[in-house]
Every structure is written in C-alpha cells, then in structure tokens.
Design an enzyme around this catalytic site. Structure first.
Site, PDB file in Angstrom:
ATOM      1  N   SER A  15       0.845  -1.199   0.000  1.00 49.42           N
ATOM      2  CA  SER A  15       0.000   0.000   0.000  1.00 49.42           C
ATOM      3  C   SER A  15       0.875   1.242   0.000  1.00 49.42           C
ATOM      4  O   SER A  15       1.983   1.227   0.547  1.00 49.42           O
ATOM      5  CB  SER A  15      -0.859  -0.021   1.268  1.00 49.42           C
ATOM      6  N   TYR A  50      -1.570  -0.259  10.994  1.00 45.59           N
ATOM      7  CA  TYR A  50      -1.831  -0.929   9.720  1.00 45.59           C
ATOM      8  C   TYR A  50      -0.649  -0.729   8.778  1.00 45.59           C
ATOM      9  O   TYR A  50      -0.126  -1.690   8.187  1.00 45.59           O
ATOM     10  CB  TYR A  50      -3.123  -0.381   9.091  1.00 45.59           C
ATOM     11  N   LYS A  76       2.316  -3.383   6.820  1.00 51.36           N
ATOM     12  CA  LYS A  76       2.731  -3.461   5.405  1.00 51.36           C
ATOM     13  C   LYS A  76       4.252  -3.310   5.294  1.00 51.36           C
ATOM     14  O   LYS A  76       4.907  -4.025   4.518  1.00 51.36           O
ATOM     15  CB  LYS A  76       2.028  -2.381   4.574  1.00 51.36           C
TER      16      LYS A  76
END
Ligand code: NAD
Ligand code: UDP
Length: 336
Positions: free
Chosen positions: A128, A152, A156
C-alpha cells in the site's frame, strides 16, 4: 483451453481479490481462493465464478493456521501466490495493533513457511502507499522515504521487509510488492465490488451509501487544505486496472527479486471532484458538508506511476467516470 497452472489468492474473496481472480482466470491461470471470510461474504465465490464462466474453487482457511495452509498447498501444486489476505481498517488498527500484527504479519510468516515446505517460490503481495507515511514530495515514487504512521501501515512495512529477507535467502524466489494507491469501482458486470461491513471509512463506499440514502450526508474532512478546491487529494484507481496490474506482475515475476511497484493513475483528484463526478455520471445527489480535518490525513497523495509502465508495461486505462459509474452500478444491483 488448458490451464497454465494454479494461483493461490489469499484474501481472494475480498474486494480486490475477487477482481484479481477474474483477471487471473482471463489470463489462462486457475485461481484458487483462500479466505476466512472475516471481512467478506461467502457468496462472492459464486459470483466470481459467474463472471469467469466456470465455478471457482475456494478453500476456507485462515492464513495463520499452519496445518490448513499445508493442506491447501498439498491439495494442488501452486505456480505462485497472490497474497491479499489482511485487515486494512486504519482506525481499527490503532485500537487493536496486536490483532493487526498477528493477522497480517504473523499470518504472512505462516504462509511463507507453508510455501517453503511445498517449494512455491513466487509471490505478488498487496502492499500500500501507506508505506510512504506522510508524503514528503509529490508525486510519490518508489524511492520516497518509507515510514508508518499507524499500526496498519506498520504491518505493510514489516511484511515488505520480511519479503526482502525471504527473497534474499534463496536465488530463485521472486516477489513483487504492489503498492496500491486508492482502489475504487467495481467489475463492469456489477456482480463483484466493494461492500464493506458497517459504516465505511473510505470515501467511495461512503459516497455510495449517501447516494442510496442510507447515510444522510458525506462529511468532507476539511475544506482548507492547500489543494485546488481545498479538499483532500488522492490517486483513485479503478479496481479492474489494479487487478490487471497483478496479472502483469505475475507474468514477469521470474525477472524480479523483490520489486516494489506503485499502482496508481498518477492523477490527483479531490473529494469534491469525486462527489461531483458521482452526481453527474449517475444522476443522483450526494449531499455533503465540509467539516473538520481527519487526524492523520495528508493534503494530497498521488503516485508517480512511471515504474509500473517501464517495468510491467502497465498503465491505468479507466478514469474517474468509469470508477463512479461502476461503483454505483454494483451498489444498485446488489441492493435488488
Ligand atoms: P477486503 O477486506 O475486501 O479483503 C481482504 C480479504 O482477506 C477478505 O476477504 C478477508 O476475509 C480476508 N482475510 C483477512 N484476514 C485473513 C486471514 N487471516 N486468513 C484468511 N483470509 C483473511 O480488503 P481489500 O480492499 O480487498 O484488500 C486486499 C488487500 O489489499 C489487503 O491486504 C489490503 O491491506 C490491501 N490494500 C487495500 C487497499 C484498499 O484501499 N482497498 C489499499 C492498499 C492495500
Ligand atoms: N474523506 C472524506 N470523508 C469521508 C472519507 C474520506 O472527506 O467520509 C476524504 C479523506 O479526508 C481523503 C479522501 O477522502 O482526503 C480519501 O479518503 P480515504 O479514507 O478513502 O483514503 P485515504 O485517506 O486512506 O487515502
């Protein structure tokens, strides 16, 4: 036509995974979905089959379950894995960082261990643009500094580092991390699309719910950003373009070690650009009110998408009008 081989899609029943499955099948591979349905519905599997024109296999399993992962790889030889399974709600990740680490990072460790056991050496990973943290320059190319600004995003980054180590450990392992910008829209069939549970966090599903009268108005997070109309700017990319990007990455994996590539259009669009296009194209009203900025938001984020073009020969074909039309067609069809 004989299949070119099986591709395991973790998170294959999700918004992006379902579209990737369709493109994988269209390219002559056999998609095998693997999902625990924690944020998706079982009915998606049959709808993917309807789009593809043949039933699609789905293994119900959690990527953290080592035994289930071994059984999945033991059941069919897999040419590669497209690893989309993950939790993605930024706000929830702030409340439950351990859950996000466990699901996303530990889940990937378990997946890689099972791949190693069965000699599966290729992976396309759903990364992302969140790995870039707060944009320090625009457009954002792949050499932009990395940094997480929420748990979050940290997952990643942790997974990209894990994949570096995995690829480094063996010469014939091949990985491509695709750093998505803002995926929106739905398949042209209106059979698959985005249907988040509860009140959506992201702009497009929120706009859809307002247009359907399920929510009274869109709260626009800030009207005083240094952008062309004062509202936040992002790089929205049609999910079908994004899905095609996975197939071209898959086709070229063997020339990669661990490549990280942006998937975006390169165009920055504001919240009001999206709202106005949605109203114009779909002939519906989207009442909105400008409110305060959302904590942690950036004024603008959009990709330098040139590496995807050079490296993969990929560029986005669909524009904002396609995105809002397809998002609305899916929402209105699935309401029937
Ligand atoms: P989604 O929630 O629709 O799909 C994720 C899928 O993974 C769901 O079907 C869910 O049930 C499954 N899943 C989650 N944890 C699992 C586990 N432990 N075991 C098995 N299955 C599990 O989300 P999406 O938008 O399709 O996102 C797919 C991937 O792309 C995610 O990794 C996400 O972080 C990444 N991504 C999404 C966006 C976006 O805006 N949608 C942007 C950048 C990156
Ligand atoms: N946004 C908004 N209202 C909403 C949801 C989002 O104004 O209810 C804005 C947000 O501030 C950002 C853009 O829409 O400028 C995209 O937000 P989203 O959460 O979809 O993506 P992200 O910010 O994670 O890129």
């Amino acid at each position: 036509m004989a299949s070119r081989g099986s591709i395991l899609l973790t998170g294959g029943a999700g918004f992006i995974g379902s579209h990737v499955a369709v493109e994988v099948a269209a390219a002559g591979w056999t998609p095998v979905l693997l999902d625990n349905f924690c944020t998706s519905e079982r009915s998606v599997v049959a709808r993917v089959g309807e789009v593809v024109g043949a039933p699609v296999r789905c293994i119900e399993a959690d990527i953290r379950d080592a035994q289930a992962m071994r059984a999945a790889f033991g059941s069919t030889p897999m040419h590669a894995v497209i690893h989309l399974a993950g939790l993605k709600a930024v706000g929830e990740s702030v409340e439950k960082p351990e859950l996000y680490h466990d699901n996303n990072v530990r889940g990937t460790e378990v997946l890689l261990a099972a791949m190693d056991e069965f000699g599966v050496r290729r992976m396309v990973f759903s990364s992302s643009c969140t790995v870039y943290g707060m944009p320090q320059r625009l457009p954002i190319d792949e050499s932009h500094p990395l940094g997480a600004i929420n748990p979050y995003g940290q997952t990643k980054l942790d997974i990209e580092r894990m994949l570096d180590r995995w690829a480094d450990a063996c010469i014939d392992r091949h990985v491509c991390s695709l750093r998505y910008f803002n995926p929106v829209g739905a398949h042209a069939s209106a059979l698959i699309g985005e249907s988040p549970l509860g009140i959506p966090n992201n702009l497009m599903p929120f706009v859809v719910k307002v247009a359907r009268g399920e929510l009274p108005e869109l709260g626009v997070f800030g009207g005083d950003w240094p952008t062309h109309d004062g509202t936040g700017v992002r790089d929205y990319i049609h999910v079908v373009d994004l899905a095609r990007g996975h197939v071209v990455a898959l086709e070229q994996l063997d020339s990669m070690h661990h490549d990280c590539i942006n998937l975006g259009t390169g165009a920055g669009l504001s919240v009001l650009d999206v709202v106005h296009a949605f109203e114009r194209v779909n002939g519906v009203k989207v009442p909105y009110a400008i409110g305060p900025r959302r904590a942690g938001d950036a004024a603008a984020a959009y990709a330098d998408a040139s590496l995807a073009e050079q490296r993969l020969g990929w560029r986005a074909r669909l524009g904002l009008d396609d995105m809002v039309r397809d998002a609305w067609a899916f929402a209105t069809r699935s309401a029937c």
